[in-house]
Enzyme design. Structure first.
Site, PDB file in Angstrom:
ATOM      1  N   GLU A   1     -44.018 -36.197   9.323  1.00  0.00           N
ATOM      2  CA  GLU A   1     -43.731 -37.442   9.354  1.00  0.00           C
ATOM      3  C   GLU A   1     -44.426 -38.034  10.270  1.00  0.00           C
ATOM      4  O   GLU A   1     -44.618 -37.734  11.006  1.00  0.00           O
ATOM      5  CB  GLU A   1     -42.217 -37.866   8.933  1.00  0.00           C
ATOM      6  CG  GLU A   1     -41.816 -37.133   7.522  1.00  0.00           C
ATOM      7  CD  GLU A   1     -40.631 -36.588   7.141  1.00  0.00           C
ATOM      8  OE1 GLU A   1     -39.515 -37.115   6.042  1.00  0.00           O
ATOM      9  OE2 GLU A   1     -39.649 -36.845   8.491  1.00  0.00           O
TER      10      GLU A   1
ATOM     11  N   CYS B 166     -45.035 -43.506  15.710  1.00  0.00           N
ATOM     12  CA  CYS B 166     -44.549 -42.456  16.035  1.00  0.00           C
ATOM     13  C   CYS B 166     -45.134 -41.557  15.171  1.00  0.00           C
ATOM     14  O   CYS B 166     -45.380 -41.365  14.459  1.00  0.00           O
ATOM     15  CB  CYS B 166     -42.935 -42.435  15.714  1.00  0.00           C
ATOM     16  SG  CYS B 166     -42.188 -40.774  16.900  1.00  0.00           S
TER      17      CYS B 166
ATOM     18  N   CYS C 274     -40.248 -27.580  14.563  1.00  0.00           N
ATOM     19  CA  CYS C 274     -40.377 -27.450  15.721  1.00  0.00           C
ATOM     20  C   CYS C 274     -39.537 -25.978  16.360  1.00  0.00           C
ATOM     21  O   CYS C 274     -39.023 -25.906  15.763  1.00  0.00           O
ATOM     22  CB  CYS C 274     -39.940 -28.287  16.431  1.00  0.00           C
ATOM     23  SG  CYS C 274     -39.480 -28.708  18.689  1.00  0.00           S
TER      24      CYS C 274
ATOM     25  N   CYS D 262     -33.388 -28.439  19.437  1.00  0.00           N
ATOM     26  CA  CYS D 262     -32.507 -29.013  20.048  1.00  0.00           C
ATOM     27  C   CYS D 262     -31.768 -28.737  19.235  1.00  0.00           C
ATOM     28  O   CYS D 262     -32.106 -29.176  17.823  1.00  0.00           O
ATOM     29  CB  CYS D 262     -32.396 -30.602  20.744  1.00  0.00           C
ATOM     30  SG  CYS D 262     -34.630 -29.811  22.248  1.00  0.00           S
TER      31      CYS D 262
ATOM     32  N   CYS E 220     -30.597 -32.219  16.859  1.00  0.00           N
ATOM     33  CA  CYS E 220     -32.338 -33.076  16.530  1.00  0.00           C
ATOM     34  C   CYS E 220     -32.943 -32.241  14.855  1.00  0.00           C
ATOM     35  O   CYS E 220     -32.247 -31.394  14.554  1.00  0.00           O
ATOM     36  CB  CYS E 220     -33.532 -32.314  17.396  1.00  0.00           C
ATOM     37  SG  CYS E 220     -34.751 -32.943  16.337  1.00  0.00           S
TER      38      CYS E 220
ATOM     39  N   GLY F 179     -41.918 -32.199  16.442  1.00  0.00           N
ATOM     40  CA  GLY F 179     -42.337 -30.869  17.086  1.00  0.00           C
ATOM     41  C   GLY F 179     -42.565 -31.618  18.892  1.00  0.00           C
ATOM     42  O   GLY F 179     -41.727 -32.699  19.574  1.00  0.00           O
ATOM     43  N   GLU F 180     -42.886 -30.145  19.890  1.00  0.00           N
ATOM     44  CA  GLU F 180     -42.657 -30.610  20.800  1.00  0.00           C
ATOM     45  C   GLU F 180     -44.666 -30.593  21.269  1.00  0.00           C
ATOM     46  O   GLU F 180     -45.372 -30.065  21.257  1.00  0.00           O
ATOM     47  CB  GLU F 180     -42.114 -29.377  21.973  1.00  0.00           C
ATOM     48  CG  GLU F 180     -42.739 -29.358  23.258  1.00  0.00           C
ATOM     49  CD  GLU F 180     -41.466 -30.582  24.160  1.00  0.00           C
ATOM     50  OE1 GLU F 180     -41.076 -31.051  23.780  1.00  0.00           O
ATOM     51  OE2 GLU F 180     -43.013 -30.553  24.378  1.00  0.00           O
TER      52      GLU F 180
ATOM     53  N   SER G 281     -43.535 -37.369  24.691  1.00  0.00           N
ATOM     54  CA  SER G 281     -42.611 -37.072  24.614  1.00  0.00           C
ATOM     55  C   SER G 281     -42.624 -35.765  24.685  1.00  0.00           C
ATOM     56  O   SER G 281     -42.425 -34.561  24.394  1.00  0.00           O
ATOM     57  CB  SER G 281     -41.502 -37.872  24.252  1.00  0.00           C
ATOM     58  OG  SER G 281     -39.766 -37.387  24.395  1.00  0.00           O
TER      59      SER G 281
ATOM     60  N   ASN H 115     -28.449 -40.077  15.814  1.00  0.00           N
ATOM     61  CA  ASN H 115     -28.943 -40.782  14.442  1.00  0.00           C
ATOM     62  C   ASN H 115     -28.566 -39.900  14.026  1.00  0.00           C
ATOM     63  O   ASN H 115     -28.909 -38.842  13.983  1.00  0.00           O
ATOM     64  CB  ASN H 115     -30.621 -40.995  14.319  1.00  0.00           C
ATOM     65  CG  ASN H 115     -31.175 -42.124  15.153  1.00  0.00           C
ATOM     66  OD1 ASN H 115     -30.240 -43.387  14.496  1.00  0.00           O
ATOM     67  ND2 ASN H 115     -31.663 -42.058  15.718  1.00  0.00           N
TER      68      ASN H 115
ATOM     69  N   CYS I 132     -35.468 -41.982  15.269  1.00  0.00           N
ATOM     70  CA  CYS I 132     -35.274 -40.695  16.187  1.00  0.00           C
ATOM     71  C   CYS I 132     -34.472 -39.152  15.726  1.00  0.00           C
ATOM     72  O   CYS I 132     -33.333 -39.134  15.609  1.00  0.00           O
ATOM     73  CB  CYS I 132     -35.218 -40.626  17.480  1.00  0.00           C
ATOM     74  SG  CYS I 132     -36.296 -42.132  18.697  1.00  0.00           S
TER      75      CYS I 132
END
Ligand code: SAH
Length: 375
Positions: A108, A121, A128, A132, A135, A177-178, A209, A307, A350
């Site tokens: 996405e 974004c 990922c 976390c 998330c 993803g990271e 980020s 969120n 997010c």
């Protein structure tokens, strides 16, 4: 001769899998291929100009190139490796694109218009591996890294969805993803985005980020001086171990010490992202600890509304708590902004990006991809 077992697929699909997507190449890489084919090297720049400045979608569109050269390009490269499967539109103007990757995964990409700017974004991985706890993307696990062409392809896909007169002004690597776990491909994409022969975007308008992969943060700023955002989310190791398990590898002291030593360009600061989880990390004691932790740094803080998504197990901090937290940071001389949630009604905010990938990715069952985890 037909390829065995491929009779029901268009010939073009079979061969295109072997041709690289030219949008993922650097100028040098294209020039090497071009010189090897006996063409003059300046043609590489011409192709790059067509691709990144004029947004050509085919080699035929590059009409000032000789026809035989266009034919050579088409025989060796493709343009575009992403297909837009769907676009979800939020009442706040945010648009979320579901993009299909070769091999069956999907990602996405989110277009976020705000006063005077349009931010894109971008994702860097399908899924990922960082786990976390708060998330949604983490719940997918890691499917695979995106290629450079797939990272860049998101920009082209987004441009096709812009309204007349609308242009992308800012780019944030805050999608799936990271980014620093897909380092070589990220850096090549950043090179294509920022070089004059590429998209010529200012490094000031690009933010990467990271959850805090320390050695890669240092390399990033040496390689491409983009803006850096670090997802902090906690003020004690105990809490950060839980929320962002990478903390066990790079604990707060190591992370913040590395941040302090980063070679920041003049007047640049590191943004620390802090998602506000009710009763978990949003107390006044946390705010005071954050002031102390960040005091030695050129830092600003972005407080993020959580969120929620099904089964997350966390609650949204009340606005009053977030404002009280912000006030403590400001009293401690920290710049602190509150990030309002965007695109929540289409699960584009997010941490809500999630593409349901069942065991499959079989080409004949594309409808099984859904994007409805968050609510
Ligand atoms: N892996 C990178 C980039 C992707 S996440 C990183 O960790 O920074 C982009 C931002 O969204 C991060 O700050 C992340 O912590 C935050 N985020 C993740 N899940 C969220 C959620 N459910 N609500 C609000 N923000 C979230």
């Amino acid at each position: 001769m037909p390829v065995p077992g491929a009779s029901n697929r268009p010939a073009e699909d079979v061969s295109s899998a072997e041709r690289p997507d030219v949008r993922g190449l650097s100028l040098d890489e294209l020039a090497i291929a071009i010189i090897a084919a006996g063409q003059p090297p300046y043609r590489a720049r011409q192709v790059m100009h067509w691709l990144h400045a004029k947004h050509a979608e085919s080699f035929d569109a590059m009409h000032d190139l000789p026809a035989d050269y266009r034919g050579w390009l088409a025989a060796h490269f493709t343009i575009g490796s992403l297909q837009t499967a769907s676009v979800a539109r939020s009442s706040d103007g945010t648009r979320k694109l579901l993009l299909r990757l070769r091999g069956g995964n999907a990602i996405e990409t989110v277009i976020i218009p705000a006063s005077g700017r349009v931010t894109l974004c971008l994702s860097t991985q399908a899924g990922c591996a960082m786990a976390c706890e708060f998330c949604a993307t983490a719940r997918m696990g890691l499917h695979r890294n995106l290629t450079t062409a797939e990272i860049i392809g998101q920009i082209h896909a987004a441009r096709r969805e812009l309204a007349p007169g609308e242009t992308l002004t800012n780019y944030v690597f805050m999608g799936m993803g990271e980014p620093l776990a897909n380092y070589p491909r990220l850096v090549r994409a950043l090179e294509i985005m920022t070089e004059a022969w590429g998209m010529d975007i200012s490094t000031r308008r690009i933010t990467v980020s990271t959850v805090g992969i320390v050695p890669m943060m240092e390399r990033l700023l040496a390689d491409v001086p983009v803006q850096l955002a670090v997802s902090l989310h906690a003020t004690t190791d105990e809490m950060r171990d839980r929320l962002a398990p990478i903390n066990k590898r790079y604990p707060l002291e190591v992370l913040l010490d590395a941040c302090r030593k980063l070679p920041l360009a003049r007047r640049r600061r590191i943004t620390f992202e802090y998602v506000m989880l009710a009763g978990v990390n949003d107390t006044t004691a946390d705010a005071r600890r954050l002031v102390k932790l960040l005091a030695p740094l050129r830092a600003k803080v972005n407080l993020i509304f959580f969120n929620p998504f099904d089964g997350s197990g966390f609650g949204v901090s009340p606005r009053a708590s977030i404002e009280a937290f912000q006030a403590i940071l400001q009293a401690g001389n920290l710049t602190a902004t509150i990030r309002e949630s965007r695109g929540q009604d289409i699960a584009a905010a997010c941490g809500q990006l999630f593409v349901a990938c069942s065991e499959d990715h079989r080409e004949n069952e594309p409808r099984r991809e859904r994007t409805d985890l968050a609510g």
